[in-house]
Design a protein around this motif. Structure first.
Motif, PDB file in Angstrom:
ATOM      1  N   GLY A 260      -0.220  55.414-142.791  1.00 40.97           N
ATOM      2  CA  GLY A 260      -0.234  56.873-142.684  1.00 40.97           C
ATOM      3  C   GLY A 260       0.121  57.431-141.317  1.00 40.97           C
ATOM      4  O   GLY A 260       0.335  58.629-141.189  1.00 40.97           O
ATOM      5  N   VAL A 261       0.209  56.585-140.296  1.00 44.84           N
ATOM      6  CA  VAL A 261       0.595  57.084-138.959  1.00 44.84           C
ATOM      7  C   VAL A 261       2.062  57.495-139.009  1.00 44.84           C
ATOM      8  O   VAL A 261       2.899  56.758-139.519  1.00 44.84           O
ATOM      9  N   PRO A 262       2.415  58.668-138.482  1.00 44.24           N
ATOM     10  CA  PRO A 262       3.817  59.096-138.480  1.00 44.24           C
ATOM     11  C   PRO A 262       4.697  58.213-137.590  1.00 44.24           C
ATOM     12  O   PRO A 262       4.261  57.746-136.543  1.00 44.24           O
ATOM     13  N   VAL A 263       5.929  58.015-138.042  1.00 43.85           N
ATOM     14  CA  VAL A 263       6.957  57.335-137.260  1.00 43.85           C
ATOM     15  C   VAL A 263       8.116  58.320-137.151  1.00 43.85           C
ATOM     16  O   VAL A 263       8.720  58.675-138.158  1.00 43.85           O
ATOM     17  N   VAL A 264       8.391  58.785-135.941  1.00 43.82           N
ATOM     18  CA  VAL A 264       9.459  59.750-135.709  1.00 43.82           C
ATOM     19  C   VAL A 264      10.676  58.992-135.185  1.00 43.82           C
ATOM     20  O   VAL A 264      10.595  58.365-134.122  1.00 43.82           O
TER      21      VAL A 264
ATOM     22  N   SER B  30      10.085  65.294-129.748  1.00 43.58           N
ATOM     23  CA  SER B  30       9.860  64.135-130.614  1.00 43.58           C
ATOM     24  C   SER B  30       8.569  64.250-131.417  1.00 43.58           C
ATOM     25  O   SER B  30       8.042  63.254-131.896  1.00 43.58           O
ATOM     26  N   GLY B  31       8.080  65.470-131.575  1.00 39.76           N
ATOM     27  CA  GLY B  31       6.887  65.679-132.390  1.00 39.76           C
ATOM     28  C   GLY B  31       5.661  65.964-131.557  1.00 39.76           C
ATOM     29  O   GLY B  31       5.735  66.158-130.345  1.00 39.76           O
ATOM     30  N   ALA B  32       4.523  65.964-132.239  1.00 44.45           N
ATOM     31  CA  ALA B  32       3.242  66.228-131.590  1.00 44.45           C
ATOM     32  C   ALA B  32       2.172  65.417-132.289  1.00 44.45           C
ATOM     33  O   ALA B  32       2.295  65.078-133.462  1.00 44.45           O
ATOM     34  N   GLY B  33       1.123  65.101-131.552  1.00 46.99           N
ATOM     35  CA  GLY B  33       0.016  64.351-132.120  1.00 46.99           C
ATOM     36  C   GLY B  33       0.289  62.857-132.148  1.00 46.99           C
ATOM     37  O   GLY B  33       1.300  62.371-131.626  1.00 46.99           O
ATOM     38  N   GLU B  34      -0.639  62.128-132.751  1.00 52.79           N
ATOM     39  CA  GLU B  34      -0.517  60.678-132.844  1.00 52.79           C
ATOM     40  C   GLU B  34       0.728  60.308-133.638  1.00 52.79           C
ATOM     41  O   GLU B  34       0.954  60.820-134.730  1.00 52.79           O
ATOM     42  N   ARG B  35       1.539  59.383-133.065  1.00 54.14           N
ATOM     43  CA  ARG B  35       2.777  58.990-133.723  1.00 54.14           C
ATOM     44  C   ARG B  35       3.422  57.831-132.994  1.00 54.14           C
ATOM     45  O   ARG B  35       3.121  57.568-131.838  1.00 54.14           O
ATOM     46  N   VAL B  36       4.327  57.179-133.700  1.00 53.85           N
ATOM     47  CA  VAL B  36       5.227  56.201-133.108  1.00 53.85           C
ATOM     48  C   VAL B  36       6.568  56.901-133.005  1.00 53.85           C
ATOM     49  O   VAL B  36       7.026  57.510-133.976  1.00 53.85           O
TER      50      VAL B  36
ATOM     51  N   TRP C 164       7.831  54.410-128.360  1.00 52.45           N
ATOM     52  CA  TRP C 164       6.703  55.008-127.644  1.00 52.45           C
ATOM     53  C   TRP C 164       5.542  55.089-128.619  1.00 52.45           C
ATOM     54  O   TRP C 164       5.704  55.580-129.745  1.00 52.45           O
ATOM     55  N   LEU C 165       4.363  54.653-128.212  1.00 45.82           N
ATOM     56  CA  LEU C 165       3.139  54.812-128.992  1.00 45.82           C
ATOM     57  C   LEU C 165       2.382  55.967-128.349  1.00 45.82           C
ATOM     58  O   LEU C 165       1.968  55.877-127.193  1.00 45.82           O
ATOM     59  N   VAL C 166       2.244  57.063-129.102  1.00 48.47           N
ATOM     60  CA  VAL C 166       1.735  58.320-128.552  1.00 48.47           C
ATOM     61  C   VAL C 166       0.406  58.667-129.221  1.00 48.47           C
ATOM     62  O   VAL C 166       0.310  58.666-130.452  1.00 48.47           O
ATOM     63  N   ASP C 167      -0.604  58.981-128.411  1.00 48.07           N
ATOM     64  CA  ASP C 167      -1.918  59.300-128.976  1.00 48.07           C
ATOM     65  C   ASP C 167      -1.998  60.759-129.423  1.00 48.07           C
ATOM     66  O   ASP C 167      -1.036  61.528-129.269  1.00 48.07           O
ATOM     67  N   GLU C 168      -3.147  61.144-129.965  1.00 47.74           N
ATOM     68  CA  GLU C 168      -3.321  62.491-130.528  1.00 47.74           C
ATOM     69  C   GLU C 168      -3.219  63.596-129.488  1.00 47.74           C
ATOM     70  O   GLU C 168      -3.005  64.757-129.824  1.00 47.74           O
ATOM     71  N   ARG C 169      -3.341  63.262-128.203  1.00 49.20           N
ATOM     72  CA  ARG C 169      -3.217  64.248-127.119  1.00 49.20           C
ATOM     73  C   ARG C 169      -1.811  64.263-126.516  1.00 49.20           C
ATOM     74  O   ARG C 169      -1.616  64.786-125.429  1.00 49.20           O
ATOM     75  N   ASN C 170      -0.864  63.629-127.210  1.00 56.35           N
ATOM     76  CA  ASN C 170       0.542  63.544-126.778  1.00 56.35           C
ATOM     77  C   ASN C 170       0.726  62.732-125.501  1.00 56.35           C
ATOM     78  O   ASN C 170       1.671  62.954-124.752  1.00 56.35           O
ATOM     79  N   ARG C 171      -0.167  61.778-125.260  1.00 58.21           N
ATOM     80  CA  ARG C 171      -0.036  60.891-124.105  1.00 58.21           C
ATOM     81  C   ARG C 171       0.553  59.560-124.574  1.00 58.21           C
ATOM     82  O   ARG C 171       0.104  59.004-125.586  1.00 58.21           O
ATOM     83  N   VAL C 172       1.522  59.057-123.839  1.00 56.91           N
ATOM     84  CA  VAL C 172       2.124  57.772-124.168  1.00 56.91           C
ATOM     85  C   VAL C 172       1.136  56.665-123.803  1.00 56.91           C
ATOM     86  O   VAL C 172       0.734  56.538-122.645  1.00 56.91           O
TER      87      VAL C 172
END
Length: 186
Positions: free
Chosen positions: A179-183, A66-72, A82-90
């Motif tokens: 600008g935050v990615p939404v996957v 589902s991607g990498a880095g900060e994203r929804v 899921w709200l995911v931070d830049e370290r891929n932690r939910v």
């Protein structure tokens, strides 16, 4: 002398072709696909995002692929975010109630936000985080002003509001800035 000239011309031609190819790649990678100013989902991104496997023993676990880095990350099949931070932690995960229009799988970017507006269903909503549109209807996350419960969309009305509880809407509002990615995945 003619051999040297031919070599120079061949070298310049190769350099020109390489430069044009590089510039075409840069233009394609940065060209906006719509009024949001960001490219829409690409075919490869949509294909990869649509096949994100799940952990059947832990359905709230972030789907791999589902991607990498900060994203929804938003699953249209599971109605989960899921709200995911830049370290891929939910940071947070929660269920949502979708509108009648589902976005296509792919990667989008938060393109606009509104603190309080009226939704396409006529309800007052807050903390609106938009990331795409479909059939001239904006699609994004929002919470209905009221008792805090997400609402279920009227199937007779085109709605793009992916509804959250007010508490989860506050979390989304703090996390998903412009600008935050939404996957979007299946």
């Amino acid at each position: 002398m003619a051999g040297t000239s031919a070599g120079i011309v061949a070298g310049l031609t190769a350099a020109a072709v390489a430069t044009v190819g590089f510039l075409a790649y840069q233009a394609q990678a940065t060209a906006p696909a719509g009024p949001g100013g960001r490219p829409g989902p690409s075919a490869s991104a949509a294909a990869a995002a649509s096949k994100a496997p799940r952990d059947r023993r832990n359905p709230t676990a972030l789907p791999s692929g589902s991607g990498a880095g900060e994203r929804v990350v938003y699953s249209v099949d599971d109605d989960r975010v899921w709200l995911v931070d830049e370290r891929n932690r939910v940071q947070h995960t929660f269920r949502v109630n979708p509108g009648t229009l589902d976005p296509l799988p792919g990667t989008y970017w938060v393109s606009s936000r509104s603190n309080a507006v009226t939704g396409t269903d006529g309800l007052p909503i807050e903390h609106v985080v938009r990331f795409t549109s479909m059939d001239d209807v904006a699609i994004g996350f929002s919470a209905v002003v009221g008792d805090g419960s997400p609402t279920v969309a009227d199937p007779g009305v085109k709605t793009g509001g992916i509804r959250e509880t007010r508490a989860n809407g506050n979390l989304m509002w703090q996390f998903a800035t412009i600008g935050v990615p939404v996957v979007v995945i299946r």
